[in-house]
Design an enzyme around this catalytic site. Structure first.
Site, short mmCIF file in Angstrom:
data_model
loop_
_atom_site.label_atom_id
_atom_site.label_comp_id
_atom_site.label_asym_id
_atom_site.label_seq_id
_atom_site.Cartn_x
_atom_site.Cartn_y
_atom_site.Cartn_z
N GLY A 41 -38.85 82.77 12.94
CA GLY A 41 -37.24 83.42 12.58
C GLY A 41 -36.90 84.10 11.46
N ASP A 42 -37.76 84.32 10.28
CA ASP A 42 -37.62 84.95 9.05
C ASP A 42 -38.54 85.94 8.81
OD1 ASP A 42 -40.16 83.74 8.88
OD2 ASP A 42 -39.62 82.86 6.81
N LYS A 91 -31.33 79.70 5.77
CA LYS A 91 -31.96 80.87 5.81
C LYS A 91 -31.92 82.06 6.74
CE LYS A 91 -36.69 80.84 5.59
NZ LYS A 91 -38.01 80.87 5.30
N ASN A 141 -38.64 84.24 1.89
CA ASN A 141 -38.48 82.62 1.42
C ASN A 141 -37.40 82.68 0.35
OD1 ASN A 141 -40.39 81.69 3.37
ND2 ASN A 141 -41.80 82.70 2.01
N ARG A 161 -35.73 77.38 -0.90
CA ARG A 161 -36.14 78.61 -2.12
C ARG A 161 -34.81 79.61 -1.96
NH1 ARG A 161 -42.07 80.19 -1.78
NH2 ARG A 161 -42.00 79.38 0.28
N ALA A 169 -37.31 78.48 14.02
CA ALA A 169 -36.03 78.67 13.15
C ALA A 169 -35.52 77.30 12.50
CB ALA A 169 -34.94 79.52 14.07
N ALA A 170 -36.30 76.38 12.36
CA ALA A 170 -35.92 75.04 12.13
C ALA A 170 -35.82 74.87 10.62
CB ALA A 170 -36.62 74.23 12.83
N SER A 217 8.59 114.44 -0.66
CA SER A 217 7.89 113.54 -1.38
C SER A 217 8.61 112.33 -1.89
CB SER A 217 7.37 114.42 -2.83
OG SER A 217 6.57 115.37 -2.41
N GLY A 274 13.45 114.78 -0.15
CA GLY A 274 12.56 114.26 -1.33
C GLY A 274 13.29 112.78 -1.71
#
Length: 484
Positions: A105-106, A23, A230, A16, A10-11, A407, A425
């Site tokens: 990781g993606d 990401k 990506n 993109r 996951a580095a 009301s 009211g």
């Protein structure tokens, strides 16, 4: 299975994505990309997880630690290729035995059951390495799996493949199960004699074959499980696939989804059998819905609980609780801290925040309720405002049981209305109302003649009033009492 170590790579920078968010932290179905992968490897039975971080590690590392506190974090300061990342992970995790599974990781569609099957096949055959592969009709751009008589003989990349090899439809997913001892020994042997000067993990396959060790591929039934994201377009495409998977699973578990195409359900949502989801509904986060409840159409519920048999229509809700048999909507906004009791009602064009509305109590129309408690069986009239903010501090309003509110009432907090009381009211309630009392604040109507002519001279309002008075038709264009 033997002891299983999973390395999650996951580095990467994910340039993109064109985003300030790493990401790995982009989300689909309520989880980050790496969060989905960590869930899958946990389901696969990993005894140790090593996550390799690098780009924007100050964001990625705490996120991983929050999801999986026991994960070992390895830092790849320079991104010098997949084999380099794995070497960093092996050194940080002290991995030298059992099975080591390398994942990315993606890849949010990965299933734990697929990883378990891969590892089981790898260990049963006693191989040095087993590649997770897939069959695709259009393999362009992917590394091809080359097979010999006894298993995999190598992996060839698109740019290096012959025409015959490009016709191969079995591709390398990049996910590989290794014998831990073999992996520890082969990593120092992998060089970077290539155009990018990077260390590639796929070179370990060629070295294993050259050493005469067993290497093979385990073919995924659904190759989309290994697809990565990506860019934003791929992220959306994977999100759609994952949502279809989640919605289908709930339908198979007894949930009615009227229109799967317009229904979005996050991965951590919990639904009971016989729940009905109508079109245009989003169920987000840790939302939970009990049996026989009906949600939709056009609802977005985030981290919200809906009780047995409740009905929620055209509602936006977050961190709210809707009790059994209660009714909400349409065009209703439940903000955090809203609790609606059993058989209660929050009706159309009502906003509620940080308030508890008791069993059988109703706020049916066009009202704002903030920082309040409303007792059992109470009815709040249309157009009521709970004025909870004095410009500096929020204050609480407490309405008792079986109160009848007229009301257009404004409750100016802090104020308490006793059980069984009534408010007239248009009343402005600034002081506590005793139990059973009637609270009124409006005086007798008084008409100030000629006010528009005196105070709004020269305006269309004054001109209309003057014309009506001269014509002797003072009220809504009808003749005067004299008939003139």
């Amino acid at each position: 299975m033997s002891e299983l170590t999973v390395i999650v790579l996951a580095a990467g920078g994910g340039t993109r994505m064109k985003s300030k968010t790493p990401k790995m932290l982009h989300q689909i179905a309520g989880r980050s990309l790496v969060g989905h992968v960590l869930a899958a490897v946990s389901e696969a039975g990993a005894s140790r997880v090593v996550a390799v971080v690098g780009h924007q590690r100050e964001l990625v590392e705490p996120h991983i630690a929050e999801i999986l506190p026991e994960a070992v974090i390895a830092v790849q300061s320079e991104q010098l290729g997949t084999a380099h990342a794995v070497r960093v992970a092996v050194e940080a995790g002290a991995v030298s035995s059992g099975t080591v599974l390398v994942t990315y990781g993606d890849t949010p569609l990965l299933r734990g059951e697929s990883l378990r099957a891969l590892v089981a096949d790898h260990e049963a055959a006693g191989r040095a390495a087993t590649i997770l592969s897939g069959i695709v009709p259009e393999p362009f751009g992917y590394g091809r799996i080359l097979r010999g008589e006894t298993g995999v003989s190598g992996i060839v990349e698109e740019k290096d493949a012959t025409d015959e090899e490009r016709a191969i439809t079995e591709i390398n997913s990049g996910i590989i199960a290794f014998d831990g001892a073999f992996l520890a020994g082969v990593l120092p042997r992998i060089g970077n004699d290539n155009a990018k000067k990077e260390f590639y993990l796929t070179d370990a396959i060629a070295l294993a074959v050259a050493d005469g060790l067993a290497v093979d591929a385990f073919v995924l039934d659904d190759v989309t499980e290994a697809e990565g994201a990506n860019d934003r377009a791929q992220l959306a495409a994977l999100g759609k696939i994952l949502n279809e998977r989640i919605v289908t699973r709930w339908m198979k578990d007894g949930v009615t989804v009227m229109d799967p195409a317009t229904t979005w359900i996050d991965a951590d949502v919990e639904l009971a059998p016989d729940v009905t989801i109508l079109p245009g509904t989003q169920l987000i986060g840790a939302t939970r819905i009990d049996e026989d409840a009906v949600v939709g159409p056009d609802c977005t519920l985030k981290d919200t609980e809906v009780g047995h048999g409740a009905r929620v229509v055209r509602t936006q809700a977050e961190l709210a609780v809707v009790g059994p048999g209660a009714n909400v909507g349409p065009f209703t906004y439940l903000r955090p801290g809203t609790v609606l009791g059993e058989e209660g009602k929050i009706g159309g064009f009502v906003e509620v925040k940080n308030s508890t509305i008791g069993p059988g109590a109703k706020v049916p129309h066009l009202s704002y309720v903030g920082d309040a408690t409303i007792g059992e069986g109470t009815n709040i009239g249309a157009g009521t405002i709970f004025a909870n903010y004095d410009g500096v501090t929020k204050h609480k309003t407490r309405i008792g049981r079986h109160v009848k509110s007229g009301s257009g009432v404004t409750f100016v907090a802090p104020v308490v209305v006793g059980d069984g009381a009534t408010t007239g009211g248009e009343a402005l309630i600034r002081e506590d109302v005793p139990p059973g009392a009637l609270a009124v604040s409006a005086g007798q109507q008084r008409n100030i003649e000629g006010w528009a002519l005196a105070k709004r001279a020269g305006t269309p309002q004054a001109a209309a009033a003057e014309e009506a008075l001269e014509a002797g038709v003072p009220i809504l264009g009808e003749p005067s009492a004299t008939g003139e």
